[in-house]
Write a protein that holds these residues in place. Structure first.
Motif, short mmCIF file in Angstrom:
data_model
loop_
_atom_site.label_atom_id
_atom_site.label_comp_id
_atom_site.label_asym_id
_atom_site.label_seq_id
_atom_site.Cartn_x
_atom_site.Cartn_y
_atom_site.Cartn_z
N ALA A 1 0.82 -1.20 0.00
CA ALA A 1 0.00 0.00 0.00
C ALA A 1 0.86 1.26 0.00
N VAL A 2 0.35 2.33 -0.60
CA VAL A 2 1.08 3.60 -0.58
C VAL A 2 1.29 4.06 0.86
N LEU A 3 0.26 3.93 1.70
CA LEU A 3 0.36 4.32 3.11
C LEU A 3 0.10 3.13 4.00
N SER A 4 0.96 2.95 4.99
CA SER A 4 0.72 1.95 6.04
C SER A 4 1.26 2.50 7.35
N ALA A 5 0.78 1.92 8.44
CA ALA A 5 1.20 2.37 9.77
C ALA A 5 1.38 1.16 10.66
N TYR A 6 2.37 1.25 11.53
CA TYR A 6 2.69 0.14 12.43
C TYR A 6 2.98 0.68 13.82
N ARG A 7 2.54 -0.08 14.80
CA ARG A 7 2.93 0.13 16.19
C ARG A 7 3.79 -1.08 16.54
N VAL A 8 5.10 -0.92 16.38
CA VAL A 8 6.07 -2.01 16.38
C VAL A 8 5.66 -2.96 15.24
N ARG A 9 5.23 -4.17 15.52
CA ARG A 9 4.89 -5.10 14.43
C ARG A 9 3.39 -5.16 14.16
N ARG A 10 2.60 -4.44 14.94
CA ARG A 10 1.15 -4.50 14.74
C ARG A 10 0.71 -3.49 13.69
N ARG A 11 0.01 -3.96 12.67
CA ARG A 11 -0.49 -3.07 11.60
C ARG A 11 -1.62 -2.22 12.16
N VAL A 12 -1.62 -0.97 11.80
CA VAL A 12 -2.63 -0.02 12.24
C VAL A 12 -3.54 0.31 11.07
N ASP A 13 -4.84 0.40 11.33
CA ASP A 13 -5.82 0.72 10.30
C ASP A 13 -5.68 2.20 9.92
N VAL A 14 -5.30 2.46 8.67
CA VAL A 14 -5.12 3.85 8.24
C VAL A 14 -6.40 4.43 7.66
N ALA A 15 -7.51 3.72 7.84
CA ALA A 15 -8.81 4.25 7.41
C ALA A 15 -9.55 4.89 8.58
N GLY A 16 -8.93 4.91 9.77
CA GLY A 16 -9.59 5.45 10.94
C GLY A 16 -9.61 6.97 10.96
N PRO A 17 -10.26 7.55 11.98
CA PRO A 17 -10.40 9.01 12.06
C PRO A 17 -9.08 9.75 12.20
N ALA A 18 -8.04 9.09 12.72
CA ALA A 18 -6.73 9.76 12.84
C ALA A 18 -6.14 10.11 11.48
N PHE A 19 -6.67 9.48 10.41
CA PHE A 19 -6.14 9.68 9.07
C PHE A 19 -7.18 10.34 8.16
N ASP A 20 -8.05 11.11 8.75
CA ASP A 20 -9.16 11.74 8.04
C ASP A 20 -8.66 12.55 6.84
#
Length: 282
Positions: free
Chosen positions: A240-259
């Motif tokens: 994906a063009v954008l991804s987010a991780y908290r150490v090894r856990r993938r974070v959902d980048v469709a959430g409100p933090a990424f509005d």
């Protein structure tokens, strides 16, 4: 041979990444403020037999003018950049303004990262598998908000609030990049390494400094271990063009933090602030 540009490359995670990739045979450009730490990194690179592949660049990334100049310099010297690691950060206990009138945490943690990605995008897109790794506080942390009417935190500055505002802003920088450049080959990764033993205690005075050092010794991840997931991402960027991780856990980048609306609002404001006529206007 890949070319990596690492801001905060003479300390903590940045230094560890630099030495790891030098040992792997890559070329590293480490950006930092301390000449002494730069010389130390270069000496260690020489001991690894990688002295010809390591460069230290002294730069004040809290200066928007300096950051733009750095990007221009790096583009000239390295027309192809494979990896950009955004790691420069300092916990600012008291509110300080840069010479351009920006609150220092905002300038270093938000403006410089925005400007470097903008300024180096062309060089990154020349690489076969380019990646931006933004070391920040992403990952579903509820603390922090953007103070849209007071981004410089002139009213009631608190160091934690400034840091968390920066973390939320970096989430939006990633979202804005993906929205503005959906067809870019660059993979933009927001990465939260969590609690790592990297000198977090340094800005504090005693007795707080001693307490933070003890907590780091007891609970923080050693830096050599903390970089492993980052090196894996650099070696095999996400699809994906954008991804987010908290150490090894993938974070959902469709959430409100990424509005996406907030992301567009932020980048429009940053472009306004960093335009020559916009500096010191807020």
């Amino acid at each position: 041979m890949r070319t990596l540009v690492i801001t905060g490359g003479t300390d903590g995670i940045g230094r560890a990444l630099a030495l790891h990739h030098l040992a792997e045979g890559d070329r590293v450009v480490a950006v930092g403020t301390s000449q002494a730490k730069g010389r130390s990194l270069l000496a260690e690179a020489a001991r690894l037999g990688a002295g010809d592949r390591c460069t230290f660049v002294a730069a004040d990334l809290s200066s928007t003018t300096g950051t733009v100049s750095l990007a221009e310099q790096l583009r000239r010297q390295h027309p192809v950049i494979d990896v950009l690691v955004l790691g420069a950060f300092r916990y600012q206990l008291t509110r300080q303004e840069t010479g351009e009138g920006f609150e220092r945490t905002f300038a270093l943690y938000v403006l410089s990262r925005f400007l470097l990605v903008e300024g180096l995008r062309d060089a990154l897109e020349q690489a076969s598998r380019p990646i931006v790794v933004n070391l920040c506080g992403t990952g579903g942390i509820r603390a922090g908000e953007l103070h849209w009417d007071d981004l410089q935190l002139r009213e009631g500055y608190r160091a934690f609030a400034a840091t968390m505002q920066g973390a939320r802003a970096n989430d939006l920088l990633g979202a804005a990049f993906a929205a503005e450049h959906p067809d870019s080959p660059i993979r933009y990764v927001l990465y939260n390494p969590m609690f790592v033993d990297t000198g977090l205690a340094d800005p504090f005075r005693q007795p707080v400094r001693g307490v933070v050092k003890l907590l780091a010794k007891l609970f923080a991840t050693p830096v050599e271990r903390a970089i492993r997931p980052i090196t894996e991402l650099i070696g095999s960027p996400p699809e994906a063009v954008l991804s987010a991780y908290r150490v090894r856990r993938r974070v959902d980048v469709a959430g409100p933090a990424f509005d996406p609306v907030d992301a567009r609002r932020l980048t429009a404001r940053l472009r306004e602030l960093t335009a020559p006529s916009g500096r010191m206007s807020e």
